[in-house]
Design a protein around this motif. Structure first.
Motif, short mmCIF file in Angstrom:
data_model
loop_
_atom_site.label_atom_id
_atom_site.label_comp_id
_atom_site.label_asym_id
_atom_site.label_seq_id
_atom_site.Cartn_x
_atom_site.Cartn_y
_atom_site.Cartn_z
N HIS A 149 0.81 -1.21 0.00
CA HIS A 149 0.00 0.00 0.00
C HIS A 149 0.85 1.27 0.00
N LEU A 150 2.15 1.10 -0.18
CA LEU A 150 3.08 2.23 -0.07
C LEU A 150 2.73 3.41 -0.99
N PRO A 151 2.50 3.20 -2.30
CA PRO A 151 2.22 4.35 -3.17
C PRO A 151 1.00 5.16 -2.72
N GLY A 152 -0.07 4.46 -2.37
CA GLY A 152 -1.29 5.16 -1.98
C GLY A 152 -1.14 5.92 -0.68
N ILE A 154 1.71 7.07 0.63
CA ILE A 154 2.61 8.20 0.40
C ILE A 154 1.84 9.38 -0.18
N GLU A 155 0.98 9.09 -1.14
CA GLU A 155 0.18 10.16 -1.75
C GLU A 155 -0.84 10.73 -0.76
N ARG A 177 10.53 2.03 -5.64
CA ARG A 177 9.08 2.14 -5.48
C ARG A 177 8.70 3.49 -4.86
N CYS A 178 9.51 3.94 -3.91
CA CYS A 178 9.25 5.24 -3.29
C CYS A 178 9.46 6.38 -4.29
N GLU A 180 9.11 6.17 -7.53
CA GLU A 180 7.96 6.12 -8.44
C GLU A 180 6.71 6.73 -7.80
N SER A 181 6.68 6.74 -6.47
CA SER A 181 5.53 7.30 -5.75
C SER A 181 5.68 8.80 -5.50
N GLY A 182 6.80 9.37 -5.97
CA GLY A 182 6.96 10.82 -5.89
C GLY A 182 7.90 11.33 -4.82
#
Length: 218
Positions: A149-152, A154-155, A177-178, A180-182
């Motif tokens: 659930h890391l991308p969601g 982080i956002e 991955r981080c 890519e999540s911004g």
């Protein structure tokens, strides 16, 4: 920044200068501004272990804060340094890898954030791990989420700094991955050299290398 009422053009600031600013800020945070409303570059240097000349040179990158022969207003200089470092606002921090080191950092981060003024400074808001036994738990009030659930997260939580305390074998994948999540700023404790894209800032803290170098002096 202003000099005589006119804007001062900010030069490119060396990384070593940026790294010294939190040291100056720490000294100012420890000062009772009522007892010491003014601080000289000499006193600031003695307290921080940096020469007064270096302090004046460092601060000159950002404008003029004090008066020659008088010194700096402790309140004003502290506020300016916090603004320069973006610590005048809340900066949300996440951590990946909730092992012993990760848990220690979470507790430390939470304890430090309690000392900050409301709506200012670094805030530890989330941790991530693969271990199903840890997911859904909390450390010092910080929730642990699945790395899936890391991308969601982080956002959603607007996390802009990530601390990596994962094994070396997992570091690059979690870092990628981080990114890519911004996320653009990282503190990496994994003992591995990361492939870092342009525009991403990583500070490495290899405890093993530090200890091995200290062995020379033991």
């Amino acid at each position: 920044m202003l000099k005589g009422g006119n804007p001062v053009k900010i030069r490119r600031v060396p990384d070593v200068v940026i790294r010294r600013l939190p040291l100056y800020l720490r000294v100012l945070d420890e000062i009772d501004t009522d007892l010491s409303p003014i601080i000289s570059s000499q006193e600031l240097g003695e307290r921080s272990g940096v020469t007064s000349g270096q302090i004046r040179k460092d601060l000159s990158f950002f404008g003029v804060f004090g008066k020659q022969g008088v010194g700096y207003s402790t309140v004003t200089l502290r506020a300016e340094l916090r603004r320069i470092l973006s610590l005048h606002q809340e900066i949300y921090v996440g951590l990946v890898g909730v092992g012993n080191l990760g848990q220690a950092f979470i507790r430390y981060g939470v304890s430090q954030s309690k000392k900050a003024l409301p709506n200012e400074g670094l805030r530890m808001v989330a941790a991530f791990d693969r271990d199903e036994r840890k997911i859904g738990q909390q450390v010092a009030g910080v929730p642990i989420y699945s790395v899936q659930h890391l991308p969601g997260i982080i956002e959603k939580l607007r996390i802009s700094i990530i601390i990596l305390t994962v094994p070396a074998t997992a570091a690059q994948a979690m870092f990628d991955r981080c990114v890519e999540s911004g996320v653009k700023a990282f503190l990496n404790f994994a003992p591995v050299k990361l492939a870092i894209p342009e525009g991403i800032r990583v500070h490495h803290a290899d405890v093993t290398l530090e200890l091995e170098s200290l062995a020379y002096y033991s």
